[in-house]
Design an enzyme around this catalytic site. Structure first.
Site, PDB file in Angstrom:
ATOM      1  N   TYR A  81      10.199   3.350   7.738  1.00 45.61           N
ATOM      2  CA  TYR A  81       9.076   2.626   7.112  1.00 45.61           C
ATOM      3  C   TYR A  81       8.286   1.871   8.183  1.00 45.61           C
ATOM      4  CZ  TYR A  81       6.720  -0.488   3.711  1.00 45.61           C
ATOM      5  OH  TYR A  81       5.803  -1.175   2.949  1.00 45.61           O
ATOM      6  N   SER A 117       1.896  -2.768   6.710  1.00 45.66           N
ATOM      7  CA  SER A 117       2.922  -3.742   6.302  1.00 45.66           C
ATOM      8  C   SER A 117       3.310  -4.550   7.527  1.00 45.66           C
ATOM      9  CB  SER A 117       4.156  -2.987   5.791  1.00 45.66           C
ATOM     10  OG  SER A 117       5.278  -3.848   5.746  1.00 45.66           O
TER      11      SER A 117
END
Ligand code: NAI
Length: 252
Positions: A156, A143
């Site tokens: 994350y 990501s």
């Protein structure tokens, strides 16, 4: 005319919804036999049956990617069904919106790291032995949160940066076996995860309007990049990361 993945056996984790589902549908259309692996049994079965309805070849296997025994069983069952493995897409992931670092709970931290980076390790660990002889392609979903500050979840960001690191190292460890490792690095993609993590529809729409061109990507935008990485067209591509964000990361 043959598909770009004709005859290849592919495992896609997290293929019940979102990016994984779109990738499963596209890969099947291009001739792959697709193992849909997910902990979401109902939606996962739907993906596999949709593929079959369209004339493709697919099975659903239930697995939590953060649990070694479930991953091992899933890979073994995939091999029993199709006899080989050519491509692994490590796509399953969670994004839990959290507070600042000192307020993040151990549970939130562990859940994120266990799914988003340990899951990639476990799936690779059990899949690689079936690729050692004939080579293969492993595609890890990172990501843009892994290459810049991760504003809605520090864990994350750490996990997705870890996915890139693991991709780099594995690409070197298995080059001699003809196994390629690449990462895709999506920005905002319109899926249940990104809508759920934004907090509200209004906030999501704001993020859309702030993105270059006033739009965000769809799951297919990531799926098409992964199609190239799964196919033999990318035979000289390994250890690379591909940002798919409409230009957002370089613009800020
Ligand atoms: P999604 O929530 O639609 O799909 C994620 C899938 O992973 C779901 O089917 C879910 O059941 C499955 N999953 C979650 N934890 C699992 C576990 N422990 N074991 C097995 N399956 C599990 O989300 P989306 O957006 O399609 O995400 C796919 C990947 O793309 C994730 O790794 C995510 O972090 C990444 N990503 C998504 C972006 C976005 O804007 N949507 C941006 C950047 C990366």
């Amino acid at each position: 005319m043959k598909g770009r993945l004709e005859g290849k056996v592919v495992i896609i984790t997290g293929a019940a919804t979102g990016i994984g589902r779109a990738t499963a549908m596209l890969f099947a259309k291009e001739g792959a036999k697709v193992v849909v692996a997910d902990r979401n049994v109902e939606q996962g079965q739907l993906t596999a049956s949709e593929i079959k309805k369209l004339g493709g070849d697919s099975i659903f296997l239930s697995a939590d990617v953060s649990k070694a025994c479930e991953v091992k069983n899933m890979v073994d069952e995939a091999i029993s069904a199709y006899g080989k493995l050519d491509v692994l897409v490590n796509n399953a992931g969670v994004l839990i919106r959290t507070s600042r670092l000192h307020e993040v709970s151990e549970l939130e931290w562990d859940l994120t790291l266990n799914t988003d980076v340990k899951g990639v390790f476990l799936c690779s660990k059990y899949a690689i032995p079936y690729m050692l002889e004939n080579g293969g392609s492993v595609i890890n979903v990172s990501s843009t949160s892994g290459i810049r500050a991760s504003l809605i979840s520090s864990s994350y960001g750490v996990a997705k940066a870890g996915v890139i690191s693991l991709t780099l190292t594995a690409s070197q460890e298995y080059a001699e076996n003809g196994i390629r490792f690449n990462a895709v690095v999506p920005g905002i993609i319109d899926t249940p995860q990104s809508r759920g993590s934004t907090g509200s529809t209004e906030e999501f729409e704001l993020r859309v309007s702030e993105n270059p061109g006033g739009r965000v990507g769809g799951p297919e935008d990531v799926a098409y990049m992964m199609l190239f990485l799964a196919s033999d067209e990318s035979s000289y591509v390994s250890g690379a990361s591909f940002v798919i964000d409409g230009g957002r990361t370089v613009g800020f």
